[in-house]
Design a protein around this motif. Sequence first.
Motif, PDB file in Angstrom:
ATOM      1  N   LYS A  84       2.168   2.188  -3.179  1.00 24.38           N
ATOM      2  CA  LYS A  84       1.097   2.506  -4.128  1.00 24.38           C
ATOM      3  C   LYS A  84       0.768   1.352  -5.072  1.00 24.38           C
ATOM      4  N   CYS A 119      -7.126   1.599  -0.320  1.00 22.48           N
ATOM      5  CA  CYS A 119      -6.875   0.837  -1.550  1.00 22.48           C
ATOM      6  C   CYS A 119      -8.093   0.888  -2.477  1.00 22.48           C
ATOM      7  N   ARG A 140       0.833  -1.215   0.000  1.00 17.10           N
ATOM      8  CA  ARG A 140       0.000   0.000   0.000  1.00 17.10           C
ATOM      9  C   ARG A 140       0.858   1.252   0.000  1.00 17.10           C
ATOM     10  N   GLU A 167      -8.286   4.405  -4.008  1.00 23.59           N
ATOM     11  CA  GLU A 167      -7.284   4.658  -5.039  1.00 23.59           C
ATOM     12  C   GLU A 167      -7.567   3.851  -6.306  1.00 23.59           C
ATOM     13  N   TYR A 191      -1.695  -0.673  -5.152  1.00 27.33           N
ATOM     14  CA  TYR A 191      -2.969  -0.804  -4.460  1.00 27.33           C
ATOM     15  C   TYR A 191      -3.697  -2.104  -4.775  1.00 27.33           C
TER      16      TYR A 191
END
Length: 751
Positions: free
Chosen positions: A628, A667, A625, A670, A630
């Motif tokens: 990034k 998550c 996470r 995003e 995700y």
Amino acid sequence: MSLRKEEVIQHIERAEQLYKANLYKHLTPHISAVQENFEALDSATEYARYYRLVMLYIAAFEEINMPVMQSYLEALEAINEIQASDYEVICSCYHQCPGAVYEKALMQYPYNETLHLHYALKLQNEKRFLEAIGILKYILECYPATTEARLLLWEIETAYLEELCCSTEEANCYELLDLASATHNLEVLKGLELDERLDEASKSLIYIQIALWEKRSVEILEYWKTEWKLLELSDRARYLLADYARAFMMYDMVSQILRAPSKPEFPTDEFTSFQEYKEYMKAVSNSGWQLAQHHYLLVGNSAYFHTGDRKILNICVEQGLALNPKNPLLLVLKAKSFYLEENYNQTAAAYNEAYRNGLAMSEYLFYLLEVNNRIQSWQGILDIVTQFHKRKSPTLKTMFFKARALVMLQEFDAALEVINEALQDFPLPAHSYAPWLYNLRMLIHKRNHNYKVFLEDMHEEINYYKIGDSDYCSTMNMCVETIFEMGDYEECYKFAIYNYEQEQLSPELYPVLQWLCFYDFLIEKPDDLNDVTENDLIKEPTTFIDYRNNGLLHWIMGNHDAATASLELAAGLTTNKAYYLKLALTCSKEAFHNSKSIRLCETIKKELPESQEWKIDFDYANLLREEKQYKAALHSFKQVLQGYPDHSFFQFPKDDNHVMLRSLKECAKELGDIHELIKYNAMLLSKDNPSINLLKEHQEITNEKDKQDIFVRHNLLEGLFQLGTDMSKAESDELIQIKTKIRTNYFAERC
């Protein structure tokens, strides 16, 4: 009916087999058959076999017909087929056998210990004690390892001493002293203490003997240093003290007691009558031959065990074996001299020679165990133990060597079985291999990560040691390493600091103690424990310990990349790979090296799936996470939810900052997954007093994505109202409108 020669021979052979099997009652028909067909035999050898069988048959029964036995013995002599064993059979019947037979036998076989023992028994039976003692001393001079002769000598000397003490005639005081000394008769020795006929040397001998039997070894050593060392002691007293010191491994005392041995004076072995033979036996007994060999053995062992003086040791071996090249004890000493020189081939050869010359099999195999242990021939040790167990019952020592060899051969299950058997089936006295067996089992438990039973065995082992001694602290060092790998750093520090204060902490464990003091701020660093510097690092690490210690030292100095790399390499060289990979992960996370931390998590998950745990999987998802990633993070978080439901739902505080839910929500947000976003946000709101900010956030999401759901909009606005939040006029109006709409559409009365 007459039998052919072949049939007669078959009867002889069958009779010989029956005798060997101790089936004496079945001999009669076969002997009778041979006797009735005696004329069928035609050679001296065949006659001898028959005569010998009859003698054995007669000797097997209580009612012995000595004249008949003698006639068969004379028949054997007449055909020149007599053997020492034939004399042994007739001489074993010492109650009936005439003395002339013994004299003839001993003259013909002067070095046969069995014949001499039989003669000593006859002399004892006839109460001719002095003659019996002389015979036995001669046998022991020729064959010092003949235990039967030694025991019989003690028995006869005891009987003779009792006879002298009970006699109405005054006994020779020196003769009484000799017998009392030989039989350790304290009562007689104490009676002789006041005998004015004895000289000073004899009185000293009595005083010393009584002290040896009644005082402790530490007291004897003190007597020697302060008193006896200054006396003019007889050779007998010196050997008495030297033997005592050897028995208690006080070899420093042995080296002070003994002077140079007297040179033996050998008599010639030319005798033509039994009287001359008796004089020869007496001369051999008084020659000092065995005493000189024993002297070299005592001094040589003192050099081996105490002074380490190889020159003295080699002189004792050389001169002792010059007296008797076949003395097994001196050959053992020779082997020890090679052992000190690390010449193990010659060591084994000398032990083999000692065994061929009478060294007991059990001692021989024990010595070979030591040699194979030194050269690390583990399979050789297993072979030796197998041979020992074929001949004798297992001992704690043989079980230990077998278990240790199996451990070194990586056969841990088999080793554990041997250790368990040894610790369950044998007595475990204070001075034994028991603590070493517990230590071996601790090694196996450590390897198998069975830490509870490891600590149980640790407590069993240290019961054999004095608190603070080297063995005790050695076990504590083992515990430092093991408890460190358990991750119980506070407990590990207790063991480490104890050994450190005793100056017994192993040097290879210093980095562990330094890291504990650095890593746990609750642990106090000793004032005299040096700070870590680059000089403490091992420049060219090769072993597990090298890499582990370098990893800990780099960590302390803030070199997290180098620390992580070293700990990873250490993990590859130990059975506890999981712990050191996790330790490397902790180090990497502290430095916020997310990509390296992710790789370590993936390594653990791939190579050590059995070592996976909630924290590793959660850290992995969280690191994804933070990087990034995700989609992968959301997948990993869901796996954590499924795999560890208790941890996932109850590990975190039930507040607005619930880490698991917030991570899942982030998550989903995003990734643009509104359905998942609403679900996780709703979970965060599922409490009596939800967060105003979360309510507003959820309201915005609903207004944008799900405005038609008036119930959700109602609940959100009602929640803001109930929390006393300052609502805008538009929000208040909207809440009123929604309530009206819900009442009208869902709760109004229908006509």
